[in-house]
Design an enzyme around this catalytic site. Structure first.
Site, PDB file in Angstrom:
ATOM      1  N   LYS A 267       0.831  -1.213   0.000  1.00 20.88           N
ATOM      2  CA  LYS A 267       0.000   0.000   0.000  1.00 20.88           C
ATOM      3  C   LYS A 267       0.865   1.263   0.000  1.00 20.88           C
ATOM      4  O   LYS A 267       1.712   1.446   0.873  1.00 20.88           O
ATOM      5  CB  LYS A 267      -0.896  -0.020   1.242  1.00 20.88           C
ATOM      6  CG  LYS A 267      -1.660   1.280   1.512  1.00 20.88           C
ATOM      7  CD  LYS A 267      -2.560   1.177   2.759  1.00 20.88           C
ATOM      8  CE  LYS A 267      -3.195   2.501   3.121  1.00 20.88           C
ATOM      9  NZ  LYS A 267      -4.054   2.450   4.329  1.00 20.88           N
ATOM     10  N   LYS A 279     -10.374  12.356   8.598  1.00 14.65           N
ATOM     11  CA  LYS A 279      -9.910  11.904   9.913  1.00 14.65           C
ATOM     12  C   LYS A 279      -9.913  13.077  10.891  1.00 14.65           C
ATOM     13  O   LYS A 279      -9.783  14.224  10.475  1.00 14.65           O
ATOM     14  CB  LYS A 279      -8.462  11.403   9.805  1.00 14.65           C
ATOM     15  CG  LYS A 279      -8.285  10.067   9.139  1.00 14.65           C
ATOM     16  CD  LYS A 279      -6.797   9.697   9.078  1.00 14.65           C
ATOM     17  CE  LYS A 279      -6.575   8.375   8.389  1.00 14.65           C
ATOM     18  NZ  LYS A 279      -7.163   7.215   9.084  1.00 14.65           N
ATOM     19  N   ASP A 290       1.589   6.232   5.611  1.00 15.03           N
ATOM     20  CA  ASP A 290       0.615   5.282   5.063  1.00 15.03           C
ATOM     21  C   ASP A 290       1.077   4.661   3.739  1.00 15.03           C
ATOM     22  O   ASP A 290       0.347   3.892   3.129  1.00 15.03           O
ATOM     23  CB  ASP A 290      -0.739   5.992   4.895  1.00 15.03           C
ATOM     24  CG  ASP A 290      -1.911   5.053   5.107  1.00 15.03           C
ATOM     25  OD1 ASP A 290      -1.713   3.991   5.719  1.00 15.03           O
ATOM     26  OD2 ASP A 290      -3.016   5.391   4.641  1.00 15.03           O
ATOM     27  N   ARG A 353      -7.531  -0.713   1.187  1.00 14.51           N
ATOM     28  CA  ARG A 353      -8.046  -1.931   0.548  1.00 14.51           C
ATOM     29  C   ARG A 353      -8.483  -1.649  -0.893  1.00 14.51           C
ATOM     30  O   ARG A 353      -8.416  -2.523  -1.750  1.00 14.51           O
ATOM     31  CB  ARG A 353      -9.181  -2.524   1.400  1.00 14.51           C
ATOM     32  CG  ARG A 353     -10.357  -1.609   1.590  1.00 14.51           C
ATOM     33  CD  ARG A 353     -11.231  -2.014   2.780  1.00 14.51           C
ATOM     34  NE  ARG A 353     -10.663  -1.557   4.057  1.00 14.51           N
ATOM     35  CZ  ARG A 353     -11.217  -1.774   5.245  1.00 14.51           C
ATOM     36  NH1 ARG A 353     -12.351  -2.452   5.349  1.00 14.51           N
ATOM     37  NH2 ARG A 353     -10.636  -1.332   6.338  1.00 14.51           N
TER      38      ARG A 353
HETATM   39  N1  BES Z   1      -4.204   4.253   7.084  1.00 13.27           N
HETATM   40  C1  BES Z   1      -5.328   3.937   7.885  1.00 13.27           C
HETATM   41  C2  BES Z   1      -5.003   2.926   8.984  1.00 13.27           C
HETATM   42  C3  BES Z   1      -4.068   3.401  10.044  1.00 13.27           C
HETATM   43  C4  BES Z   1      -4.557   3.972  11.184  1.00 13.27           C
HETATM   44  C5  BES Z   1      -2.725   3.221   9.917  1.00 13.27           C
HETATM   45  C6  BES Z   1      -3.706   4.385  12.175  1.00 13.27           C
HETATM   46  C7  BES Z   1      -1.858   3.632  10.898  1.00 13.27           C
HETATM   47  C8  BES Z   1      -2.344   4.210  12.045  1.00 13.27           C
HETATM   48  C9  BES Z   1      -6.437   3.358   7.026  1.00 13.27           C
HETATM   49  O1  BES Z   1      -6.513   3.852   5.745  1.00 13.27           O
HETATM   50  C10 BES Z   1      -7.714   3.703   7.717  1.00 13.27           C
HETATM   51  O2  BES Z   1      -8.010   4.859   7.811  1.00 13.27           O
HETATM   52  N2  BES Z   1      -8.439   2.705   8.188  1.00 13.27           N
HETATM   53  C11 BES Z   1      -9.653   2.927   8.867  1.00 13.27           C
HETATM   54  C12 BES Z   1     -10.650   1.927   8.347  1.00 13.27           C
HETATM   55  C13 BES Z   1     -12.055   2.191   8.811  1.00 13.27           C
HETATM   56  C14 BES Z   1     -12.574   3.458   8.152  1.00 13.27           C
HETATM   57  C15 BES Z   1     -12.907   1.019   8.442  1.00 13.27           C
HETATM   58  C16 BES Z   1      -9.411   2.734  10.362  1.00 13.27           C
HETATM   59  O3  BES Z   1      -8.642   1.857  10.725  1.00 13.27           O
HETATM   60  O4  BES Z   1      -9.951   3.492  11.128  1.00 13.27           O
HETATM   61 ZN    ZN Z   2      -4.769   4.539   4.952  1.00  8.72          ZN
HETATM   62 MN    MN Z   3      -7.615   5.642   5.662  1.00  6.49          MN
END
Ligand code: BES
Ligand code: ZN
Ligand code: MN
Length: 503
Positions: A267, A279, A290, A353
């Site tokens: 990714k 966010k 990321d 994803r």
């Molecule tokens: N890049 C984030 C995941 C992440 C979070 C990596 C904190 C490192 C530290 C990913 O793209 C994301 O935002 N995932 C969401 C998914 C949710 C919206 C289903 C998450 O984990 O909150």
């Molecule tokens: Zn992400």
């Molecule tokens: Mn994200």
């Protein structure tokens, strides 16, 4: 910086400082420790007797020993904990503590005596990997108070050991340690500097320098291929997406008959704001990392190009920003992936994803039969496993076990989470084939269940490195910040696959 192996005695070794492993509750009453203790007039036994130093992991004792029986003028004892638990991870950490500590004392040439049992080549490799990783600092953009001291030479000393094995281990350690630090450097780059275009250029530089083939697909090519899932993520951004495709091919002479092709897929979100599902501001600056999955792929490919295993490896990294704008994909939108699968976007922050879906499909199109993807995919994985274990999930238990085993060899921890078919129910959509969020429960697993839809008919493992790719606190053996997790494991996995292949 030079990394060498030496079979000289620790007393004779020509270095400004000598670092020596000491185990928990060990006395300087035999072997190397006794020899050294005698050479420095009992300093070692004294510091143990006074209970200043008990050999606990991470403990250090530092002496100036000029005028003693040691050629090195400074001596560092490094606590390594229980001798029985002194394996690859601990040996690597010992190397890191040695280089970090002694750099802090302005040493330029150091020698490290690991005092480990086992294969000389592997021990030398582990020490040098650790020593090089120990030197990484995330302060690239500081102009003042910068840790810019460098070492000129690191030597692993194992008295009387086979010189060739020592030298080979040290060289392998240098290659792998530098690859890990390269990945960390990329992970640390701000999103404003490291756009998908710049990341692709960095990959091109690696490919050119180390002799890999590379192809960078631009937006138009991705449109032609129908990568609607990946393009749905990049829509909101002014920076164009890139799909990096690297390939390592063994030379014909060493190549064996090969069934199938391994692909690493990572990714590469160069900044994840969440998109329209923005966010919260707290810690959002961290979302520059990321793209660590992509950086891990490029770093592993850099090492592989130099280590030259006998099997080909494909590296695929879908790179994009995830930003909100008037053009951005909205929650409720439907995307059509390259496979034809339709995806309802519930949350634009579940973008990893989406880019991986098309990248995995593309890896398959290029002939991949075995896929390992890595991604900072879910916040949920840190809740489940913290920053200690990387989550591993997949469809091929043999592959998963091999990756976990490769991790053990190099001292990186993986913990398998289940991926039963039932979890797929959570990503069924009312209006499309699947949706990109599976609800509150089992977030790391439902993210993997999403990827599984695209990895069908391959042997597949997924690494969620969101928790382990970043260290919030500095350790004696490494700085805080990007850890470069999984590069070492992937290199070990590939080399061991190649060995099984007959080379
Ligand atoms: N890049 C984030 C995941 C992440 C979070 C990596 C904190 C490192 C530290 C990913 O793209 C994301 O935002 N995932 C969401 C998914 C949710 C919206 C289903 C998450 O984990 O909150
Ligand atoms: Zn992400
Ligand atoms: Mn994200």
């Amino acid at each position: 910086m030079e990394a060498i192996g030496s079979s000289q005695s620790c007393k004779q070794i020509d270095a400004q400082a000598l670092a020596v492993a000491v185990f928990k509750d060990e006395k300087a009453d035999g072997g190397l420790l006794k020899t050294l203790d005698e050479a420095v007039g009992g300093l070692i036994s004294s510091v143990i007797q006074t209970e200043e130093f008990a050999g606990k992991a991470g403990e250090t004792a530092y002496f100036h020993v000029s005028g003693s029986g040691l050629k090195a003028r400074r001596l560092l004892l490094i606590g390594c904990g229980e001798r029985d638990a002194y394996k690859a991870a601990q040996i690597t950490q010992m190397g890191g503590t040695a280089s970090r500590f002694l750099r802090g004392k302005n040493a330029k040439t150091i020698a490290i005596a690991p005092r480990a049992d086992g294969e000389v080549e592997k021990i030398a490799q582990a020490v040098i990997v650790g020593a090089i990783m120990g030197l990484f600092e995330p302060d690239k953009y500081r102009t003042k108070d910068k840790e810019n001291r460098e070492l000129d030479r690191i030597a692993v000393v194992i008295e009387g050991a086979d010189k060739k094995a020592l030298q080979q281990g040290a060289e392998r350690g240098r290659i792998i340690g530098e690859a890990v630090n390269f990945t960390r450097d990329l992970a640390n780059e701000p999103g404003g500097f490291l756009t998908p275009t710049i990341l692709a250029q960095r990959a091109q530089k690696v490919a050119k320098k180390f002799g890999l083939s590379i192809d960078v697909l631009d937006q138009r090519q991705m449109e032609k291929l129908g990568m609607g899932s990946l393009l749905g993520v990049s829509r909101g951004s002014d920076e164009p997406p890139k799909l990096i495709v690297m390939k390592y091919e063994p030379r014909k002479a060493t190549r064996r008959k090969q069934n199938g092709l391994l692909a690493l897929v990572g990714k590469g979100i160069t900044f994840d704001s969440g998109g329209i599902s923005l966010k919260p501001g707290e810690n959002m600056e961290l979302m520059k990392y990321d793209m660590t999955g992509a950086a891990t792929v490029i770093g592993a490919m850099q090492a592989i190009a130099q280590l030259k295993p006998s099997i080909p490896v494909l590296g695929v990294a879908p790179c994009s920003e995830n930003l909100p704008s008037g053009k951005a994909t909205k929650p409720g939108d439907i995307l059509t992936a390259m496979t034809g699968t339709t995806i309802e976007v519930i949350n634009t922050d579940a973008e990893g994803r989406l880019v991986l879906a098309d990248a995995i499909a593309y890896a398959k199109k290029l002939g991949a039969t075995q896929i390992i993807d890595m991604a900072t995919l879910t916040g949920a994985v840190s809740i489940a496993l913290g920053d200690i274990n990387t989550a591993i999930l997949g469809t091929d238990q043999v592959l998963i076990d091999k990756v976990i085993g490769a991790g053990k060899e190099v001292g990186e921890k993986f913990w398998q989470l289940p991926l039963d078919n039932e979890y797929t129910n959570q990503i069924k959509s009312d209006i499309a084939d699947i949706k990109n969020v599976g609800g509150k429960k089992a977030g790391t697993i439902t993210a993997a269940a999403f990827l599984k839809e695209f990895a069908v008919d391959t042997s597949w493992a997924h690494l969620d490195i969101a928790g382990t790719a970043w260290g919030d606190t500095a350790q004696p053996y490494r700085s805080k910040g990007p850890t470069g997790v999984a590069v070492r494991t992937l290199v070990e996995f590939i080399e061991s696959s190649a060995r099984q292949n007959g080379n």
